[in-house]
Design an enzyme around this catalytic site. Structure first.
Site, short mmCIF file in Angstrom:
data_model
loop_
_atom_site.label_atom_id
_atom_site.label_comp_id
_atom_site.label_asym_id
_atom_site.label_seq_id
_atom_site.Cartn_x
_atom_site.Cartn_y
_atom_site.Cartn_z
N ASP A 1 -5.37 10.34 3.41
CA ASP A 1 -5.62 11.29 4.49
C ASP A 1 -4.55 12.37 4.55
O ASP A 1 -3.45 12.22 4.01
CB ASP A 1 -5.70 10.57 5.84
N ASP B 1 0.81 -1.21 0.00
CA ASP B 1 0.00 0.00 0.00
C ASP B 1 0.85 1.27 0.00
O ASP B 1 0.47 2.27 -0.60
CB ASP B 1 -0.94 0.01 1.21
N GLY B 2 2.01 1.24 0.66
CA GLY B 2 2.89 2.41 0.64
C GLY B 2 3.36 2.73 -0.77
O GLY B 2 3.40 3.90 -1.19
N TYR C 1 -5.03 5.08 8.50
CA TYR C 1 -4.66 5.68 9.79
C TYR C 1 -5.90 6.00 10.62
O TYR C 1 -5.93 5.80 11.83
CB TYR C 1 -3.83 6.93 9.52
N SER C 2 -6.95 6.50 9.97
CA SER C 2 -8.17 6.85 10.69
C SER C 2 -8.73 5.65 11.45
O SER C 2 -9.17 5.77 12.60
CB SER C 2 -9.21 7.39 9.72
N LEU C 3 -8.71 4.47 10.83
CA LEU C 3 -9.23 3.27 11.47
C LEU C 3 -8.43 2.94 12.73
O LEU C 3 -9.00 2.59 13.77
CB LEU C 3 -9.18 2.09 10.49
N SER C 4 -7.12 3.08 12.66
CA SER C 4 -6.28 2.77 13.82
C SER C 4 -6.48 3.77 14.95
O SER C 4 -6.15 3.47 16.10
CB SER C 4 -4.80 2.73 13.41
N THR D 1 -10.04 3.20 6.09
CA THR D 1 -9.49 1.93 6.56
C THR D 1 -7.98 2.01 6.81
O THR D 1 -7.34 0.98 7.02
CB THR D 1 -9.78 0.81 5.54
#
Length: 259
Positions: free
Chosen positions: A114, A46-47, A156-159, A154
């Site tokens: 984000d 993903d990165g 950073y926000s999810l974490s 899904t």
């Protein structure tokens, strides 16, 4: 876009795979190029995909050769089948909304997942004023705040405790990062909203990170960023018969799976 002419192979962290992928493309009659591609094949995790989306405006076939690969179009083992679909035109393009952050002195940064405004390691908690469409919405004391797209919900926000949004939902999520107040929870707002984030604490310093990139922008007390939807979308290649969204949530993130 169905007629694939020139394809760029993007594998900055796995250079040993670049020639092998280029060979599969060229054996199928697809020419590989080094610039101005009409499609990009990104190989990695993903990165890698996020870096690719931030560098190119062409559609991206995301080939997972990493750990998670939530954004991927296919896994590495399925690449020959994916290339056959490219040559036959049997694929679709999914448009993914992007964010733009307007920074001091007119600089603009964009992101697919984000934009995060977070404290510097050598400074303490941040004091942030949040406005949505010019209306005061919150004052946050904590490590920072991030604004994400539905696709980025899904990440950073999810974490940080944010909700999962289907990528087709036209919305953004404002998620406090380690807020020093129990009542501060993530909030979902319309995709066409404008979010203004301002440092209001004396001596505050903050970093701006679009999609986790350290762009070297340091905000000082009284400065901030205005985050809104970007005018251009990212383009992701989707293949027929591929894994569906809810299946990916379960297999890759554990949602709905039972022990």
């Amino acid at each position: 876009m169905k007629d694939v002419q020139g394809v760029l192979v993007y594998a900055p962290f796995l250079p040993e795979k670049r020639d092998a992928v280029a060979g599969i493309l060229e054996s199928a009659g697809i020419r590989t190029v080094e610039a101005e591609p009409d499609m990009v094949v990104a190989v990695g995790g993903d990165g890698t995909f996020l870096k690719c989306f931030n560098q190119f405006h062409a559609p991206v076939l995301a080939v997972n050769a990493g750990h998670l690969g939530f954004l991927s179009s296919c896994d590495e083992a399925d690449l020959p089948r994916a290339v056959a679909m490219l040559t036959s035109g049997a694929y679709d393009i999914q448009e993914l909304p992007r964010l733009q952050a307007r920074l001091p002195e007119g600089a603009v940064q964009t992101a697919l997942n984000d934009v995060c405004i977070h404290r510097c390691s050598e400074y303490g908690l941040l004091h942030l004023g949040i406005e949505v469409n010019g209306q005061s919405a919150a004052i946050i004391t904590g490590d920072g705040v991030l604004v994400s797209t539905s696709m980025g919900s899904t990440a950073y926000s999810l974490s940080c405790g944010g909700p999962i949004l289907h990528p087709n939902i036209p919305a953004m999520v404002i998620t406090p990062v380690c807020p020093h107040l129990l009542s501060l929870r993530p909030i979902v707002i319309p995709a066409d909203a404008s979010v203004s984030i301002t440092l209001i604490g004396p001596g505050d310093r903050a970093l701006v990170s679009p999609d986790g990139r350290q762009i070297g922008c340091v905000l000082a007390d009284g400065q901030g960023a205005v985050i809104s939807r970007a005018p251009e979308n990212s383009l992701l290649v989707r293949l027929p018969g591929g894994e569906g969204y809810y299946s990916r949530l379960g297999r890759k993130l554990g949602w709905s799976y039972r022990g």
